[in-house]
Design a protein around this motif. Structure first.
Motif, PDB file in Angstrom:
ATOM      1  N   PHE A 677     -12.383 -30.068  68.490  1.00  0.00           N
ATOM      2  CA  PHE A 677     -12.723 -28.881  69.185  1.00  0.00           C
ATOM      3  C   PHE A 677     -12.859 -27.922  68.017  1.00  0.00           C
ATOM      4  CE2 PHE A 677     -10.492 -30.972  72.609  1.00  0.00           C
ATOM      5  CZ  PHE A 677     -11.494 -30.850  73.562  1.00  0.00           C
ATOM      6  N   GLY A 678     -12.434 -28.076  66.970  1.00  0.00           N
ATOM      7  CA  GLY A 678     -12.612 -27.158  65.722  1.00  0.00           C
ATOM      8  C   GLY A 678     -14.027 -27.078  65.229  1.00  0.00           C
ATOM      9  N   THR A 679     -14.834 -28.117  65.511  1.00  0.00           N
ATOM     10  CA  THR A 679     -16.310 -28.194  64.831  1.00  0.00           C
ATOM     11  C   THR A 679     -17.266 -27.602  66.054  1.00  0.00           C
ATOM     12  OG1 THR A 679     -16.613 -30.601  65.751  1.00  0.00           O
ATOM     13  CG2 THR A 679     -15.675 -30.162  63.421  1.00  0.00           C
ATOM     14  N   ALA A 680     -16.751 -27.051  66.884  1.00  0.00           N
ATOM     15  CA  ALA A 680     -17.839 -26.476  68.220  1.00  0.00           C
ATOM     16  C   ALA A 680     -18.832 -25.516  67.781  1.00  0.00           C
ATOM     17  CB  ALA A 680     -16.790 -25.786  69.270  1.00  0.00           C
ATOM     18  N   GLN A 681     -18.639 -24.944  66.603  1.00  0.00           N
ATOM     19  CA  GLN A 681     -19.504 -24.170  66.168  1.00  0.00           C
ATOM     20  C   GLN A 681     -20.347 -24.517  64.830  1.00  0.00           C
ATOM     21  OE1 GLN A 681     -20.073 -21.380  67.950  1.00  0.00           O
ATOM     22  NE2 GLN A 681     -18.435 -21.898  69.306  1.00  0.00           N
ATOM     23  N   SER A 682     -20.116 -25.552  64.495  1.00  0.00           N
ATOM     24  CA  SER A 682     -20.756 -26.361  63.349  1.00  0.00           C
ATOM     25  C   SER A 682     -22.150 -26.784  63.824  1.00  0.00           C
ATOM     26  CB  SER A 682     -19.778 -27.529  62.910  1.00  0.00           C
ATOM     27  OG  SER A 682     -20.889 -28.357  61.811  1.00  0.00           O
ATOM     28  N   THR A 683     -23.106 -26.626  62.694  1.00  0.00           N
ATOM     29  CA  THR A 683     -24.492 -27.032  63.103  1.00  0.00           C
ATOM     30  C   THR A 683     -24.541 -28.581  63.235  1.00  0.00           C
ATOM     31  OG1 THR A 683     -24.888 -27.093  60.470  1.00  0.00           O
ATOM     32  CG2 THR A 683     -25.278 -25.088  61.837  1.00  0.00           C
ATOM     33  N   GLU A 684     -23.641 -29.401  62.690  1.00  0.00           N
ATOM     34  CA  GLU A 684     -23.503 -30.678  62.813  1.00  0.00           C
ATOM     35  C   GLU A 684     -22.439 -31.121  63.844  1.00  0.00           C
ATOM     36  OE1 GLU A 684     -23.159 -32.090  58.734  1.00  0.00           O
ATOM     37  OE2 GLU A 684     -25.406 -32.150  58.502  1.00  0.00           O
ATOM     38  N   LYS A 685     -22.211 -30.457  64.833  1.00  0.00           N
ATOM     39  CA  LYS A 685     -21.158 -30.639  65.679  1.00  0.00           C
ATOM     40  C   LYS A 685     -21.338 -32.057  66.377  1.00  0.00           C
ATOM     41  CE  LYS A 685     -19.710 -29.373  70.454  1.00  0.00           C
ATOM     42  NZ  LYS A 685     -20.157 -28.547  71.581  1.00  0.00           N
ATOM     43  N   LEU A 686     -22.545 -32.503  66.887  1.00  0.00           N
ATOM     44  CA  LEU A 686     -22.552 -33.708  67.355  1.00  0.00           C
ATOM     45  C   LEU A 686     -22.416 -34.929  66.595  1.00  0.00           C
ATOM     46  CD1 LEU A 686     -23.610 -35.665  69.629  1.00  0.00           C
ATOM     47  CD2 LEU A 686     -25.918 -35.596  68.451  1.00  0.00           C
ATOM     48  N   PHE A 687     -22.620 -34.885  65.311  1.00  0.00           N
ATOM     49  CA  PHE A 687     -22.300 -35.961  64.156  1.00  0.00           C
ATOM     50  C   PHE A 687     -20.911 -35.843  64.086  1.00  0.00           C
ATOM     51  CE2 PHE A 687     -26.828 -34.511  62.743  1.00  0.00           C
ATOM     52  CZ  PHE A 687     -27.411 -35.203  64.018  1.00  0.00           C
ATOM     53  N   ILE A 688     -20.210 -34.744  63.799  1.00  0.00           N
ATOM     54  CA  ILE A 688     -18.802 -34.657  63.211  1.00  0.00           C
ATOM     55  C   ILE A 688     -17.884 -35.105  64.479  1.00  0.00           C
ATOM     56  CG2 ILE A 688     -16.984 -33.059  62.787  1.00  0.00           C
ATOM     57  CD1 ILE A 688     -19.001 -31.386  61.097  1.00  0.00           C
ATOM     58  N   GLN A 689     -18.186 -34.604  65.764  1.00  0.00           N
ATOM     59  CA  GLN A 689     -17.435 -35.173  66.823  1.00  0.00           C
ATOM     60  C   GLN A 689     -17.575 -36.493  67.215  1.00  0.00           C
ATOM     61  OE1 GLN A 689     -18.348 -32.255  70.115  1.00  0.00           O
ATOM     62  NE2 GLN A 689     -16.902 -30.772  69.303  1.00  0.00           N
ATOM     63  N   THR A 690     -18.707 -37.166  67.027  1.00  0.00           N
ATOM     64  CA  THR A 690     -18.909 -38.471  67.306  1.00  0.00           C
ATOM     65  C   THR A 690     -18.229 -39.338  66.446  1.00  0.00           C
ATOM     66  OG1 THR A 690     -21.047 -38.238  68.282  1.00  0.00           O
ATOM     67  CG2 THR A 690     -20.578 -40.273  67.491  1.00  0.00           C
ATOM     68  N   ALA A 691     -18.387 -38.984  65.156  1.00  0.00           N
ATOM     69  CA  ALA A 691     -17.598 -39.515  63.905  1.00  0.00           C
ATOM     70  C   ALA A 691     -16.121 -39.585  64.111  1.00  0.00           C
ATOM     71  CB  ALA A 691     -17.954 -39.006  62.729  1.00  0.00           C
ATOM     72  N   THR A 692     -15.633 -38.260  64.362  1.00  0.00           N
ATOM     73  CA  THR A 692     -14.257 -38.177  64.822  1.00  0.00           C
ATOM     74  C   THR A 692     -13.661 -38.733  65.880  1.00  0.00           C
ATOM     75  OG1 THR A 692     -14.315 -35.739  63.868  1.00  0.00           O
ATOM     76  CG2 THR A 692     -12.524 -36.177  65.235  1.00  0.00           C
ATOM     77  N   LEU A 693     -14.451 -38.854  66.944  1.00  0.00           N
ATOM     78  CA  LEU A 693     -13.953 -39.614  67.923  1.00  0.00           C
ATOM     79  C   LEU A 693     -13.779 -41.168  67.834  1.00  0.00           C
ATOM     80  CD1 LEU A 693     -13.174 -39.943  71.197  1.00  0.00           C
ATOM     81  CD2 LEU A 693     -15.543 -39.965  71.379  1.00  0.00           C
ATOM     82  N   THR A 694     -15.010 -41.817  67.200  1.00  0.00           N
ATOM     83  CA  THR A 694     -15.071 -43.023  67.242  1.00  0.00           C
ATOM     84  C   THR A 694     -13.961 -43.683  65.844  1.00  0.00           C
ATOM     85  OG1 THR A 694     -16.627 -42.717  65.439  1.00  0.00           O
ATOM     86  CG2 THR A 694     -17.378 -43.292  67.735  1.00  0.00           C
ATOM     87  N   VAL A 695     -13.754 -42.765  64.793  1.00  0.00           N
ATOM     88  CA  VAL A 695     -12.822 -43.178  63.583  1.00  0.00           C
ATOM     89  C   VAL A 695     -11.462 -43.124  64.433  1.00  0.00           C
ATOM     90  CG1 VAL A 695     -11.992 -42.436  61.673  1.00  0.00           C
ATOM     91  CG2 VAL A 695     -14.114 -42.408  61.869  1.00  0.00           C
ATOM     92  N   SER A 696     -11.142 -42.006  65.214  1.00  0.00           N
ATOM     93  CA  SER A 696      -9.765 -42.004  65.754  1.00  0.00           C
ATOM     94  C   SER A 696      -9.534 -43.221  66.481  1.00  0.00           C
ATOM     95  CB  SER A 696      -9.738 -40.564  66.609  1.00  0.00           C
ATOM     96  OG  SER A 696      -9.717 -39.511  65.890  1.00  0.00           O
ATOM     97  N   MET A 697     -10.642 -43.797  67.648  1.00  0.00           N
ATOM     98  CA  MET A 697     -10.259 -44.886  68.211  1.00  0.00           C
ATOM     99  C   MET A 697     -10.299 -46.125  67.310  1.00  0.00           C
ATOM    100  SD  MET A 697     -12.841 -43.993  71.371  1.00  0.00           S
ATOM    101  CE  MET A 697     -12.224 -45.230  72.425  1.00  0.00           C
TER     102      MET A 697
END
Length: 761
Positions: A677-697
């Motif tokens: 949720f901290g990357t909501a304003q990032s220009t690469e939000k989609l990439f960071i969130q996808t990477a964060t979610l998949t790596v966490s899983m």
């Protein structure tokens, strides 16, 4: 400035005039002209004739304060007077024009001053004033012999409009026609007030129109005006300002007046004031020749307009024969007057070219007769490009005009910023949400659409981890299948272990679905598998920890085993827990069918060049959390049971490894939340969130795989001697052993031995 010009007479006429101006007192006290021996008053010339015409010319310039007359004016005064004398010579020498009649003249000097000219012009009406001389006697008693002044039948002049207006008010009282060669004030066209006034130059209304046409031809829209105080200057500027307002497109920067009696330094102040509006390089001047001579040295672009047409009207009934009349002038042009006594608008346009080394001075550059015809001009330094005289330069593409209040020719250019484009000259409009402005902001263009690519670092790292996890999981499954009947595999609970490994495999697999190009099928499997793998994994773990907890809690109260601890019961419980997740996903399918969207708002930074549309599944951040929320509940519940079962001996079952697994998993997901949720304003939000979610899983799956199964695989593969059957114990013995293991070392009796549990159940 308007400078009516007449044809230059012959040299002989000029010599006669010069002699007339060189006044010499005679011994009888009267002034004589040495060439013609004619009597005349100071500042006047008398030419005898049968019919006398008056003449008013600015032979001298206006004198300084307190002095009527100043220096001689050769071109605008003497030359014009020569033109009249030349015309008289031509007429008198032609036997067919006025046979047996000689035209004479009384020419007066106006000294370029209206009040002085009015005093001089009283000479023209003296013959028409009846004087009572009955009371006048000479010293001998005889009545005086008074020389009757010559009668003037018409007056030629004056030059300045202010002088002509003064004189016209006197001459009309005595019905003396007046024809001006240079007065252009529009008010002189009023036939009710100036019914005996005519002129061979057009009024300033034409002159103002000609000037406006020149201004527009130059591409100017911002000029200043300069006028001599008086009828000519002020009315001329008023006419120019009026027609410029009516025509539009031309604005007046400032209007400056030259006072009638300018003080020392006055013209320097005027020029400095004109220079204050530096963008207004064009200056429209309505001024007399004296004032223009001073102003010509300023930042101004002046166009002397000269009208050439000569033949002077004559006769006792001068007015009647001149209105209307059309005569052939000596210069080849016609001379005519309309019903108001005005001449038509015809101008030669001259430019004073100082840098023309071959022929410096005035040069004809065009003509105006109701429309403008203009040729190439030459400016300072020989430059032929027209200087700019505009208030504001055109705005660049992508800029709108913000008008200056009250000045329609002036504006400020404002860039259409952000996601705006230039709709028209004055307005910016925001591009549609799926578009962005082109680089020059004159239109909109489609926003590029992006997705997470396989070759992106944001995809390579999670995919690599997931691939390693799939390989490791496959290795564990293969090992368990190969050694399915060995004690370690049986002790780990084969049925639930295979279910749990299936969940771990699905957790790794979801990484590839999250990276794959969004489509209806991909989006459907994302919804299904995103939470399903974790639900299967943590349902199996929860069932295991719950079984262990119930067994030991039941053993404290009774030797009877608790219900639903058989492998079949464990599978049914796990299936029920998993079905809750599946049911929720299918309800989601029914309410909102899976589909793809292009999100243009997520990657819409201040710089529109960086804007991108993101192709993704219709899964918001909230929907992802909701999809994982059930698995999180299972994880937390499992952690609670792991904590409650922490007292069970580590050699007895999997309670402690499961506990360590759940503690580590909770830490992983606690770190996931702020990053996601901290990357909501990032220009690469989609990439960071996808990477964060998949790596966490993948990490949570790896923790489960590593802590629960890697030690078993290690023993099975590298220490097969430990993978042997232990002595089988009853449920009562197991409970007693667990109870004894919870006692403190001081409570144990000497010689008491450890009891190994039977982990084959």
């Amino acid at each position: 400035m308007i400078q009516p010009d007449l044809q230059k007479p012959s040299n002989s006429s000029e010599q006669n005039v010069v002699l007339a101006l060189q006044e010499s007192p005679h011994k009888d006290g009267k002034t004589r002209v040495s060439a013609s021996h004619q009597h005349f008053h100071p500042h006047s010339i008398k030419i005898p004739g049968d019919i006398t015409l008056g003449g008013l010319f600015p032979i001298h310039a206006r004198g300084p304060h307190g002095v009527n007359c100043g220096e001689l004016k050769k071109e605008k005064g003497i030359h014009r007077m020569e033109a009249m004398l030349y015309a008289l010579d031509q007429i008198n020498s032609d036997p067919e024009l006025l046979p047996n009649i000689t035209l004479g003249a009384r020419i007066l000097d106006t000294c370029s001053r209206d009040t002085y000219a009015l005093e001089q012009s009283l000479t023209f009406v003296q013959a028409l004033i009846q004087k009572d001389t009955s009371d006048i006697r000479c010293s001998n008693g005889e009545p005086p012999i008074i020389r009757k002044p010559e009668r003037v039948v018409g007056v030629i002049g004056a030059s300045a409009s202010s002088v002509s207006i003064m004189v016209a008010n006197i001459l009309r009282l005595f019905e003396i026609p007046q024809v001006s060669y240079a007065s252009t004030a529009p008010e002189l066209s009023d036939n009710n007030r100036y019914d005996y006034f005519s002129r061979v130059v057009p009024p300033d209304s034409y002159q103002a129109q000609a000037m406006l046409d020149i201004v527009k031809a130059m591409g100017w829209n911002y000029v200043s005006t300069l006028a001599s105080e008086g009828n000519y200057g002020e009315s001329g500027v008023d006419a120019f300002m009026q027609i410029s307002r009516e025509a539009g497109g031309v604005c007046i920067a400032q209007s400056v007046k030259i006072p009638r009696e300018p003080t020392a330094g006055e013209f320097d102040k005027i020029i400095k004031r004109l220079m204050e509006t530096s963008n207004a390089r064009g200056v429209i001047i309505f001024a007399n020749e004296d004032d223009i001579n001073y102003c010509a040295a300023g930042c101004s672009c002046c166009f002397p307009l000269k009208w050439r047409c000569h033949m002077w009207p004559h006769g006792d009934e001068l007015l009647k024969v001149t209105r209307p009349v059309c005569l052939a002038g000596s210069a080849g042009t016609s001379v005519l007057f309309n019903e108001n006594g005005d001449a038509p608008g015809r101008y030669d346009i001259f430019q004073f070219q100082m840098t023309n080394h071959s022929h410096p001075g005035y040069h004809v550059i065009g003509q105006w007769t109701n429309n403008l015809r203009i040729n190439e001009m030459q400016w300072s330094g020989g430059d032929r490009s027209v200087p700019e005289s505009i208030c504001s330069f055109p705005c660049n593409p992508g800029e709108r005009k913000k008008m200056v209040k009250g000045v329609p020719c002036c504006w400020h250019c404002e860039l259409c910023d952000g996601y705006q484009y230039q709709l028209d000259e004055f307005n910016c409009e925001t591009c549609p949400s799926d578009m962005r402005p082109v680089p020059n902001r004159t239109a909109c263009r489609p926003t590029p659409i992006i997705k997470l690519e396989w070759n992106s670092p944001w995809a390579l790292v999670p995919a690599s981890l997931a691939m390693l996890g799939i390989l490791a999981t496959s290795a564990v499954v293969i090992t368990f299948i190969r050694f399915n009947d060995t004690p370690i595999v049986r002790a780990s609970g084969r049925e639930l272990s295979y279910v749990l490994l299936t969940g771990i495999f699905l957790i790794y697999l979801i990484t590839f679905l999250m990276i794959a190009e969004p489509g209806v099928v991909v989006c459907a499997f994302r919804r299904l598998l995103l939470g399903l793998g974790m639900a299967i994994t943590y349902s199996a773990m929860l069932t295991k920890t719950n079984r262990i907890y119930r067994i030991f809690e039941q053993g404290k109260r009774s030797v009877t085993p608790p219900k639903f601890i058989s492998p079949t019961s464990q599978l049914v419980i796990t299936f029920i827990l998993v079905c809750v997740q599946v049911l929720g996903v299918f309800v989601w399918f029914g309410v909102v069918p899976p589909h793809t969207i292009i999100d243009y708002d997520e990657l819409r930074p201040p710089n529109p060049d960086l804007a991108r549309g993101i192709l993704k599944c219709d899964m918001s951040d909230l929907s992802i959390i909701c999809c994982l929320s059930y698995s999180i509940v299972l994880m937390v519940t499992c952690t609670v049971y792991a904590v409650k079962s922490r007292g069970v001996p580590e050699t007895f079952n999997e309670a402690k490894p499961i506990g360590f697994t759940m503690y580590t998993t909770c830490i992983v997901w606690l770190a996931f939340v702020p990053i996601f949720f901290g990357t909501a304003q990032s220009t690469e939000k989609l990439f960071i969130q996808t990477a964060t979610l998949t790596v966490s899983m993948s990490l949570s799956a790896s923790v489960s795989l590593g802590m629960l199964y890697m030690p078993k695989v290690y023993v099975i593969v590298f220490h097969p001697e430990q993978n042997v059957q232990k002595r089988k114990r009853s449920f009562k013995a197991v409970v007693q052993a667990a109870t004894l293991s919870q006692k403190s070392p001081s409570d144990k009796q000497n010689g008491e031995t450890r009891i190994e549990p039977d982990r084959t159940q």
